[in-house]
Design a protein around this motif. Structure first.
Motif, PDB file in Angstrom:
ATOM      1  N   MET A 278       0.785  -1.139   0.107  1.00 33.33           N
ATOM      2  CA  MET A 278      -0.051   0.045  -0.030  1.00 33.33           C
ATOM      3  C   MET A 278       1.052   1.223  -0.162  1.00 33.33           C
ATOM      4  O   MET A 278       1.930   1.408   0.801  1.00 33.33           O
ATOM      5  N   TYR A 279       0.494   2.228  -0.942  1.00 32.89           N
ATOM      6  CA  TYR A 279       1.359   3.456  -0.876  1.00 32.89           C
ATOM      7  C   TYR A 279       0.991   4.467  -0.239  1.00 32.89           C
ATOM      8  O   TYR A 279      -0.582   4.674   0.101  1.00 32.89           O
ATOM      9  N   ARG A 280       1.459   5.396   0.412  1.00 33.51           N
ATOM     10  CA  ARG A 280       0.856   6.296   1.320  1.00 33.51           C
ATOM     11  C   ARG A 280       1.544   7.745   0.719  1.00 33.51           C
ATOM     12  O   ARG A 280       2.812   7.820   0.273  1.00 33.51           O
ATOM     13  N   ARG A 281       0.746   8.975   0.983  1.00 34.35           N
ATOM     14  CA  ARG A 281       1.592  10.203   0.247  1.00 34.35           C
ATOM     15  C   ARG A 281       2.380  10.626   1.466  1.00 34.35           C
ATOM     16  O   ARG A 281       2.340  10.699   2.579  1.00 34.35           O
ATOM     17  N   LEU A 282       3.716  10.903   0.799  1.00 32.51           N
ATOM     18  CA  LEU A 282       4.982  11.593   1.679  1.00 32.51           C
ATOM     19  C   LEU A 282       4.701  12.891   1.472  1.00 32.51           C
ATOM     20  O   LEU A 282       4.791  13.473   2.555  1.00 32.51           O
ATOM     21  N   THR A 283       4.452  13.829   0.500  1.00 33.06           N
ATOM     22  CA  THR A 283       4.333  15.013   0.494  1.00 33.06           C
ATOM     23  C   THR A 283       3.423  15.560  -0.837  1.00 33.06           C
ATOM     24  O   THR A 283       3.487  14.937  -1.721  1.00 33.06           O
ATOM     25  N   SER A 284       3.098  16.857  -0.753  1.00 38.40           N
ATOM     26  CA  SER A 284       2.689  17.348  -2.246  1.00 38.40           C
ATOM     27  C   SER A 284       3.471  18.666  -2.253  1.00 38.40           C
ATOM     28  O   SER A 284       3.993  19.487  -1.247  1.00 38.40           O
ATOM     29  N   HIS A 285       3.204  19.420  -3.508  1.00 35.90           N
ATOM     30  CA  HIS A 285       3.975  20.739  -3.640  1.00 35.90           C
ATOM     31  C   HIS A 285       3.297  21.128  -5.046  1.00 35.90           C
ATOM     32  O   HIS A 285       3.170  20.124  -5.925  1.00 35.90           O
ATOM     33  N   HIS A 286       3.271  22.340  -5.124  1.00 39.45           N
ATOM     34  CA  HIS A 286       2.790  22.936  -6.410  1.00 39.45           C
ATOM     35  C   HIS A 286       3.860  22.916  -7.708  1.00 39.45           C
ATOM     36  O   HIS A 286       3.461  22.981  -8.762  1.00 39.45           O
ATOM     37  N   ASN A 287       5.274  22.683  -7.298  1.00 41.00           N
ATOM     38  CA  ASN A 287       6.294  22.558  -8.012  1.00 41.00           C
ATOM     39  C   ASN A 287       6.782  21.166  -8.457  1.00 41.00           C
ATOM     40  O   ASN A 287       7.181  20.431  -7.808  1.00 41.00           O
ATOM     41  N   LEU A 288       6.034  20.706  -9.649  1.00 45.03           N
ATOM     42  CA  LEU A 288       6.234  19.358 -10.248  1.00 45.03           C
ATOM     43  C   LEU A 288       7.665  19.084 -10.260  1.00 45.03           C
ATOM     44  O   LEU A 288       8.089  18.032 -10.227  1.00 45.03           O
TER      45      LEU A 288
END
Length: 118
Positions: free
Chosen positions: A1-11
């Motif tokens: 199962m994968y979990r979200r590590l982080t998000s950011h507007h800069n791809l």
């Protein structure tokens, strides 16, 4: 199962982090690459590009990401040819010379490929 590590507007930044984590043996997935145009119709936080890792790699990935972010910026330097460069550059874009050795750096590997220019 994968979990979200982080998000950011800069791809581009997320892709860089993905490359660094994968070089340390942590497989990653980049999700929501193209969802930014839906922001407004969908919640903005759900539209940002996200970096996901397997649950068993989550703690190590967080530690590596924190270490990457805490790395000190390298000082700017001036090449023997006179060009001033930001500290993030390891070679001069004008003449190709390597940055001078820094006190905190280990030995640099010599690049034998004279055809390659980064």
């Amino acid at each position: 199962m994968y979990r979200r590590l982080t998000s950011h507007h800069n791809l581009v930044l997320l892709d860089h982090w993905r490359n660094l984590l994968e070089s340390e043996g942590i497989p990653c997935e980049l999700r929501n690459r193209l969802l930014g145009s839906a922001a407004g119709e969908l919640p903005v936080n759900d539209c940002e590009p996200q970096l996901w890792v397997a649950e068993h790699n989550l703690v190590r990935a967080r530690q590596l990401l924190a270490h990457i972010e805490a790395a000190p910026a390298q000082p700017d330097w001036q090449c023997a040819c006179g060009e001033r460069l930001e500290g993030s550059f390891s070679e001069c874009w004008s003449c190709g010379a390597s940055a001078p050795m820094r006190d905190d750096a280990g030995p640099r590997e010599q690049d034998d490929d004279t055809e390659f220019v980064a």
